[in-house]
Design an enzyme around this catalytic site. Structure first.
Site, PDB file in Angstrom:
ATOM      1  N   ILE A  20       0.721  -1.242   0.128  1.00  0.00           N
ATOM      2  CA  ILE A  20       0.074   0.017   0.031  1.00  0.00           C
ATOM      3  C   ILE A  20       0.876   1.103  -0.001  1.00  0.00           C
ATOM      4  CG2 ILE A  20      -1.851   1.166   1.261  1.00  0.00           C
ATOM      5  CD1 ILE A  20      -2.624  -1.576   0.073  1.00  0.00           C
ATOM      6  N   LYS A  21       0.548   1.993  -1.064  1.00  0.00           N
ATOM      7  CA  LYS A  21       1.413   3.370  -0.988  1.00  0.00           C
ATOM      8  C   LYS A  21       0.808   4.591  -0.260  1.00  0.00           C
ATOM      9  CE  LYS A  21       3.471   3.990  -5.309  1.00  0.00           C
ATOM     10  NZ  LYS A  21       3.696   4.410  -6.587  1.00  0.00           N
ATOM     11  N   TYR A  22       1.604   5.205   0.340  1.00  0.00           N
ATOM     12  CA  TYR A  22       1.250   6.334   1.293  1.00  0.00           C
ATOM     13  C   TYR A  22       2.370   7.350   0.943  1.00  0.00           C
ATOM     14  CZ  TYR A  22      -1.578   2.976   4.357  1.00  0.00           C
ATOM     15  OH  TYR A  22      -2.436   2.314   4.729  1.00  0.00           O
TER      16      TYR A  22
END
Ligand code: G3P
Length: 294
Positions: free
Chosen positions: A112-114
């Site tokens: 998951i990209k933050y």
């Protein structure tokens, strides 16, 4: 086919499963994929719907993103598929985490990209506590990378940090120096953060990423095709990275900073205008696919 595989894992930077399949046939394998809202907006199926006059609802956009990621996932190896949450400059960590938790269920090996912002790091900190794999994107400074390290300490899975090389080059700074500096800083760490060289535009960037032993590199299909057409060259002993822009102007070196990875992550300076601009661009590209009322 690529027979002499580099140690650096190779990911496709894109949003089109057909392209991933083409690159896989060209190279014989692909370790993973990174996606983002701009790349998803460019997906041919989404573009086809827009060309036919159909803008998407937020739910349709999410469903389309899920479908794209689920088509890519079986094509790639254990570096997984990075999926980016939709965040603007006001998004709170809890909202990002809620999206991340759902996206994480889409495929077996999701990252998951933050964004590398205060709220993005808070979301990452909470995610790793829930064993959600994360990729901290839009990294433009060594301080941001130090904060990524400190915020995700204890993660059971490797954490990715994505320094954006090309966008630093675009403003006359040597983006490869950022990768070099982060790798050097992490030498004193426990190895839980892997460097994913991103915003790669040229074969030169790719070869230098190999030389700097970036654990991963994400590369647009076009650049991978160029690398294949050149016979998959690897950096030899004589390889020297030319820190120049496309006009041949020298890029400005980025100096190394002495930073203490044991400090609390909130103590690092997270501000970088390219991170802010990057978020704004992702929001604009995402919105360009949506119904006007959305
Ligand atoms: O992986 C990051 C990438 O998608 C951004 O690339 O070329 O838009 O700076 P670029």
């Amino acid at each position: 086919m690529l027979t002499n595989r580099p140690k650096t894992k190779l990911l496709v930077d894109g949003g089109d499963p057909e392209e991933t399949l083409r690159i896989k046939s060209l190279m014989g394998f692909i370790d993973g994929q990174t996606t983002n809202p701009s790349l998803i907006a460019k997906n041919p199926e989404i573009q086809g719907r827009l060309a036919a006059g159909h803008r998407l609802s937020e739910q349709e956009e999410k469903d389309a993103y899920k479908k794209i990621v689920q088509s890519i996932s079986p094509l790639v190896g254990d570096a997984g598929v990075s999926i980016e949450v939709f965040a603007d400059l006001n998004s709170r960590a809890e909202e990002m985490l809620a999206q991340g938790q759902e996206m994480f269920t889409w495929i077996p090996h999701a990252y998951i990209k933050y964004p590398c912002t205060h709220e993005g790091l808070r979301a990452a900190e909470m995610s790793v506590q829930k064993s959600i794999r994360v990729n901290l994107t839009l990294c433009f400074s060594q301080e941001q990378a130090a904060a990524v390290y400190a915020a995700t300490r204890g993660s059971r899975e490797p954490v990715y940090v994505s320094p954006f090389i090309g966008r630093l080059d675009d403003r006359g700074e040597d983006g490869m120096d950022l990768v070099r500096n982060i790798k050097k800083m992490y030498e004193r760490g426990d190895g839980h953060v892997h460097v994913l060289a991103a915003s790669i535009r040229t074969i030169n960037h790719l070869l230098c990423s190999f030389l700097l032993a970036a654990e991963l590199a994400t590369v647009p299909g076009k650049a991978l095709q160029e690398w294949a057409a050149a016979g998959f060259p690897m950096p030899d002993q004589d390889f020297k990275y030319k820190a120049i822009d496309p006009k041949g102007e020298a890029l400005k070196p980025i100096p190394y900073q002495e930073l203490d990875l044991d400090q609390p992550w909130e103590s690092f300076d997270l501000a970088h205008e390219l991170t802010t601009e990057g978020i704004q661009k992702f929001v604009a590209d995402y919105r360009s696919t949506l119904k006007r009322s959305a």
